[in-house]
Design an enzyme around this catalytic site. Structure first.
Site, mmCIF file in Angstrom:
data_model
loop_
_atom_site.group_PDB
_atom_site.id
_atom_site.type_symbol
_atom_site.label_atom_id
_atom_site.label_comp_id
_atom_site.label_asym_id
_atom_site.label_seq_id
_atom_site.Cartn_x
_atom_site.Cartn_y
_atom_site.Cartn_z
ATOM 1 C CG ASP A 181 8.192 -51.849 12.950
ATOM 2 O OD1 ASP A 181 8.953 -50.926 11.766
ATOM 3 O OD2 ASP A 181 8.031 -52.619 13.290
ATOM 4 C CD GLU B 147 8.910 -55.120 9.198
ATOM 5 O OE1 GLU B 147 9.519 -54.840 10.593
ATOM 6 O OE2 GLU B 147 9.839 -55.445 8.417
ATOM 7 C CG ASP C 108 -2.287 0.830 1.392
ATOM 8 O OD1 ASP C 108 -2.127 2.230 0.641
ATOM 9 O OD2 ASP C 108 -3.268 0.803 1.192
ATOM 10 C CG ASP D 25 -3.668 0.464 -1.843
ATOM 11 O OD1 ASP D 25 -5.366 0.419 -2.340
ATOM 12 O OD2 ASP D 25 -3.631 1.380 -2.219
ATOM 13 C CG ASP E 210 3.730 -59.155 -0.492
ATOM 14 O OD1 ASP E 210 4.795 -59.187 -0.008
ATOM 15 O OD2 ASP E 210 4.004 -59.664 -1.666
ATOM 16 C CG ASN F 100 5.364 -62.175 6.323
ATOM 17 O OD1 ASN F 100 5.477 -61.877 4.811
ATOM 18 N ND2 ASN F 100 6.756 -61.017 6.213
#
Length: 456
Positions: A330, A373, A9, A53, A347, A338
């Site tokens: 984690d 993981e 301004d 402005d 998976d 697994n």
């Protein structure tokens, strides 16, 4: 969320008034008394929003805005034009010059803060997408910068949610010259309609019968398909406090009744252009760097990408004195999954875990599979309280619902989470990751399925 706001301004008193209001809300304020200085400051790359402005000597606000928006280095900085001009044609001229919004003096505090906070979120998300693009470019395949020079803002598919058919038709009459407009008079049907059709923008009346319009906004933001879809509220003067609440929920813009035709058309074009630009960024980012930086199994970014991007973001946080948080995750007892059920089931669990993680974090957060993981999330401009809220949302999304696979009976899965916050000038990516890792292992020692933060 804070931001660095440039107030432009030619009258110092006006600058001081706006600066005082913004500083009280914890925004950082820069000042310029003419258009050329404003352009130079923006070109240095340290501005998040410009309050500009219009009536200035030598170079007025319209010309300043046009120059900022034509420069690739500054075209993504949101600009709010602030002026004593109160004719609809002046507002439209500002919007067509590239301004993201327009406020009339004397500036209403509620509207000022609502606009600034909304545009802060937009700038933060856009910066993050740009930063990811640059990181991907340095790793991989082809130049992905400067692809959005010609975004067409017409031909959009719009949904108008208004229970008063006559009011809806008045809005349609303004918009259907440039766009394909669908009217919905039963707001409760909005989620189904949005899920079944491809829309680019939603206009919602604040005068819906028998349903809270902000509830409709919340539902739109909850749906995966419409999470990033622009929303414009059409409100009356007394609705201002609820409009502010809507902006906090993620509404992009609003317009007050009586609706001025050209202003509505200009605001819709602005949102369509912005939406298409973000979509193009996401599409380009996905297609050009996927092979180099995406984990094939989960679809999240890989460790190579994360390490580079963390270094970039940490430097930006130091430069702009902003927070940065890390979340390391984690999966608890994943080896047992697994060993008991086989790697195919493992998976499937990893894929579902990644999907829930992505749904639970925010648009600006970056999630990566760090190895096996183990996952990590970087959260820009995020303090400890915000990081803990996001982490708990993630943890609950994993533990509260069982994991179903076609191969075995449903599994109960939990996750341990460690947090780290950038809080020391000498912090490095390695020191942040180390602290997150220490927090993670403390979470495991203390019983798993929890979030832990260890201060530096």
């Amino acid at each position: 969320m804070t931001a660095r706001v440039l107030v432009v301004d030619d009258i110092p008193t006006n600058i001081k008034l706006l600066a005082a209001r913004l500083t009280a809300e914890y925004f950082d304020v820069l000042e310029a008394t003419n258009g050329r200085d404003a352009i130079d400051i923006c070109d240095q790359g340290q501005v998040d929003i410009v309050l500009l402005d219009v009536m200035m000597p030598e170079m007025d606000g319209f010309e300043t805005c046009r120059r900022l928006k034509s420069n690739p280095r500054t075209q993504h900085i949101p600009i709010v034009m602030v002026t004593a001009l109160d004719q609809p044609s002046d507002r439209v001229k500002g919007l067509e010059a590239g301004a993201d919004d327009f406020l009339t003096k004397p500036v209403d505090d509620v509207q000022l803060m609502a606009r600034v906070k909304s545009l802060s979120r937009l700038k933060n998300l856009t910066d993050e997408l740009h930063s990811r693009a640059l990181t991907g470019q340095s790793i991989a395949i082809e130049d992905i910068v400067g692809m959005t020079q010609r975004i067409d803002a017409t031909g959009g598919k719009l949904l108008v949610i208004e229970s008063d058919m006559r009011a809806a038709e008045r809005l349609q009459d303004v918009l259907d010259r440039e766009h394909d407009v669908t009217i919905l008079t039963r707001p409760e049907d909005a989620p189904m309609l949005l899920a079944e059709h491809e829309f680019e923008l939603v206009i919602i009346s604040m005068s819906l019968a028998d349903i809270d319009p902000l509830r409709v906004c919340s539902q739109i933001r909850t749906l995966e398909k419409t999470r990033n879809m622009p929303i414009i509220l059409v409100a009356d003067g007394p609705d201002k406090p609820r409009v502010v609440r809507g902006l906090e929920l993620g509404v992009n813009d609003f317009i007050l009744r009586p609706v001025e035709r050209n202003e509505l058309a200009a605001r819709v074009r602005t949102q369509i252009r912005r939406h298409r630009y973000s979509a193009e960024l996401r599409k380009n980012l996905s297609s050009t760097v996927a092979m180099a930086v995406i984990d094939e199994l989960t679809g999240l970014y890989n460790r190579r990408y994360f390490d580079r991007h963390l270094a970039v973001q940490l430097e930006k946080s130091k430069e702009h004195e902003r927070k940065l948080s890390l979340m390391m995750l984690d999966i608890d007892y994943f080896k047992a999954v697994n060993d008991t059920h086989g790697h195919a089931v493992g998976d499937a669990v990893l894929k579902e875990f990644a999907l829930r993680l992505q749904r639970s974090i925010r648009g600006v957060d970056l999630a990566s599979r760090y190895g096996g993981e183990e996952f990590v999330v970087m959260m820009p401009d995020t303090d400890l309280n915000q990081a803990q809220m996001v982490a708990e949302r993630v943890r609950q999304s994993i533990s509260d619902d069982i994991f179903e696979t076609e191969m075995v009976a449903p599994l109960s899965i939990t996750v341990s989470i460690g947090l780290a916050i950038y809080e020391e000038e000498h912090d490095t990516p390695e020191s942040l990751m180390k602290r997150a890792d220490i927090s993670l292992y403390r979470a495991k020692r203390e019983g798993r399925n929890r979030t832990v933060y260890d201060a530096a």
